[in-house]
Design an enzyme around this catalytic site. Structure first.
Site, short mmCIF file in Angstrom:
data_model
loop_
_atom_site.label_atom_id
_atom_site.label_comp_id
_atom_site.label_asym_id
_atom_site.label_seq_id
_atom_site.Cartn_x
_atom_site.Cartn_y
_atom_site.Cartn_z
CG MET A 46 -19.42 -19.10 -16.69
SD MET A 46 -18.51 -18.87 -18.00
CE MET A 46 -19.21 -19.61 -19.39
CD GLN A 47 -15.08 -23.86 -15.40
OE1 GLN A 47 -14.70 -24.44 -14.66
NE2 GLN A 47 -14.08 -23.36 -15.87
CG HIS A 105 -10.52 -14.14 -12.96
ND1 HIS A 105 -10.80 -14.45 -11.51
CD2 HIS A 105 -9.87 -15.41 -13.70
CE1 HIS A 105 -10.83 -15.95 -11.50
NE2 HIS A 105 -9.95 -16.47 -12.77
CG LEU A 107 -2.39 -0.70 1.02
CD1 LEU A 107 -2.95 -0.74 2.42
CD2 LEU A 107 -2.94 -0.08 0.02
CD GLU A 119 -11.15 -27.66 -11.43
OE1 GLU A 119 -10.48 -27.10 -10.54
OE2 GLU A 119 -11.94 -26.85 -11.99
CG ASP A 135 12.71 -12.25 6.72
OD1 ASP A 135 13.02 -12.39 8.01
OD2 ASP A 135 11.82 -12.13 6.20
CB CYS A 165 -13.17 -18.16 -12.81
SG CYS A 165 -11.83 -19.38 -13.78
CD GLU A 196 -11.75 -11.20 -10.32
OE1 GLU A 196 -11.27 -12.37 -9.85
OE2 GLU A 196 -12.55 -11.31 -11.01
#
Length: 544
Positions: free
Chosen positions: A385-386, A516, A19, A406, A146, A382, A518
């Site tokens: 919808m399927q 997608h 951010l 799948e 790290d 995605c 979004e």
């Protein structure tokens, strides 16, 4: 020549470096500068594509098909600059490229080492594809100290010397914790974090101090004294009421002014923050509210649906309403059908997002049937919808055992593995034996919409481009049967082979998309599908 801003973090993780990078980019843009933001990830995965959402949050996909860190979503949402493959690199990708070169003999028999070979590769990545930019902002993942991030820190130290004076600025993010028993803010963690960073040869010019309480002037002076920075460069970062208030908050604290000062640039003019002021006005002064249920698989970790959450917020901003999101685990709808009623009936809309694997699938199908039969606005993305196609096949097209390959080989495969498709690089082919990483249909693809369809009116056009990330497709063999039941395929790939969008014309708002959307929504430019979906939820709220 582009200047570089390097963002590091200390004390603890999750301090908001992403951010910070996005907000700083937005502030520099508001001053008229051209920026690009990049993310260095120290983990050994080549990319996050095969990582569990519970481990890493969502995978953000770029137009050119890169599977990247979710922070790139912040970068795009705040700056509007579309990210590219060249904007995210991991230790795994660096080492993979170096080992491939070593195997080919590219190093001419030299001993391959972290310094200079790994650090050189990191520096090359940082300086690649930056023509025409004023600033390149680079976020370094992890926390200073790290072991994984040490090669990146060393590379940046070298790059500072390579570029020369006035070309780099280091912004270090730390935590200033409040000890309730003592009633005091403690600066020692910040001092130790900066001391560790300087031990690697890097002196930060600006400190961003995350804190739950305002930092008193005497504590700010102490931090500046012990960390060797000007007092004005100690920027306090209080928790914000909305992430879209962060650019305004950081500007008020002087972040952009201090960063420019580190480059010897006098910040004379005030930035144009009109768009952010308008966004916050819509956040603070909604004219209504709606409740939308997200029936998903990874709802225990909101970051798994980060872009989805923000896109719903954007849809609310466009309609000037507050969007309350109710996260619902799809598995809880796999028992008694009556369990759906108290959870779903109060909702103004239902969204079923993407995901992988069979867990929760029957619950998603049950929620979709509820939305269809109760005329509640529905949006499937995605896998959503399927599942809508499987629901239609089972309950309207007479295919009782409809399923997807799948989930195994049982039943009738309404959804199957996509084995080939056309991309800008030509024909792409996949099989069951293909590696999982980076082998899906990834990135931006065009689609054509039916002229009189609901989605065409939502988009205002019949030609669109959206980002994909999936391995399975609706089997076009079943399209006629599904359309007889009322599920219309209103969007297809340009060659007419791959289904992209389904809808129900008789339903108030029922749309499923294979892509997608979004990923392309912005607070100042909400995606039309989310804008329309929230508008439908608002209309539904007036009926109940």
């Amino acid at each position: 020549m582009a200047r570089f801003i390097f963002i590091t973090g200390g004390v603890v993780s999750s301090l908001g470096k992403g951010l910070l990078a996005a907000s700083l980019g937005a502030l520099l843009q508001a001053r008229g500068y051209k920026v690009r933001i990049r993310k260095f990830d120290p983990y050994l995965n080549v990319d996050p594509g095969t990582m569990s959402p519970y481990q890493h949050g969502e995978v953000y996909v770029t137009d050119d098909g890169a599977e990247t860190d979710l922070d790139l979503g912040h970068y795009e949402r705040f700056t509007g600059v579309s990210a590219r493959q060249s904007d995210n690199v991991t230790s795994g990708r660096i080492y993979s490229d170096i080992i491939a070169k070593e195997r080919r003999g590219d190093y001419l028999g030299a001993t391959v080492q972290v310094v200079p070979h790994v650090t050189n590769a990191i520096k090359e990545f940082a300086q690649n594809d930056i023509d025409g930019l004023d600033f390149v902002i680079c976020e370094i993942g992890g926390t200073i100290g790290d072991i994984e991030s040490l090669p990146f820190v060393e590379a940046l130290r070298q790059l500072k010397n390579d570029l020369g004076p006035g070309q780099t600025c280091f912004v270090h993010t730390t935590l200033v914790p409040y000890i309730a028993a003592a009633g005091e803010l403690k600066t020692k963690p910040t001092q130790h974090s900066v001391r560790e960073l300087t031990s690697y040869g890097i002196q930060p010019q600006v400190l961003l101090c995350r804190t739950e309480h305002p930092i008193p002037d005497n504590e700010r002076r102490k931090i500046a004294l012990f960390c060797n920075v000007p007092e004005g460069a100690v920027i306090q970062a209080l928790d914000a009421r909305s992430i879209y208030d962060v650019p305004l908050q950081y500007h008020h604290e002087g972040l952009d002014r201090e960063v420019l000062k580190a480059f010897g640039i006098e910040a004379e003019d005030s930035p144009d923050l009109t768009r952010w002021i308008d966004i916050m006005d819509r956040v603070d002064n909604p004219e209504g509210e709606v409740t939308i249920g997200v029936v998903g698989k990874y709802v225990a970790l909101p970051d798994a649906y980060k872009s989805l959450r923000e896109a719903l917020v954007h849809g609310g901003l466009a309609n000037r309403v507050k969007v309350n999101i109710k996260w619902l685990d799809a598995e809880m709808f796999e028992g008694d059908p009556e369990d759906l009623v108290p959870q779903l009936e109060p909702l103004h809309a239902i969204l079923v997002p993407g995901g992988f694997g069979e867990r929760g699938s029957e619950g998603k199908i049950a929620a979709i049937r509820f939305a269809r039969t109760r005329n509640i606005p529905f949006f499937g993305i995605c896998l959503g919808m399927q599942m809508a196609c499987i629901e239609a096949a089972r309950h309207q097209a007479g295919i009782a055992d409809a399923t997807t390959t799948e989930f195994g080989e049982q039943g009738e495969p309404i959804i199957g593995l996509i084995t080939e498709w056309m991309s800008e690089e030509g024909l792409q082919k996949r099989s069951e034996d293909t590696d999982l990483g980076g082998t899906m249909r990834l990135g931006a693809y065009d689609a054509k919409l039916s002229p009189n369809s609901k989605v065409a009116s939502v988009y205002g056009t019949t030609e669109i481009s959206e980002r994909h990330r999936h391995r399975y497709e609706v089997n076009s063999h079943y399209i006629p049967k599904l359309e007889e039941g009322g599920l219309i395929f209103s969007g297809m790939s340009p060659d007419g082979e791959l289904p992209e969008i389904v809808e129900r014309p008789e339903h108030p708002w029922f749309i499923g998309v294979q892509f997608h959307p979004e990923l392309k929504s912005r607070p100042f430019d909400p995606h039309p599908l989310f804008k329309g979906f929230v508008a439908a939820a608002l209309e539904q709220s007036r009926l109940v």
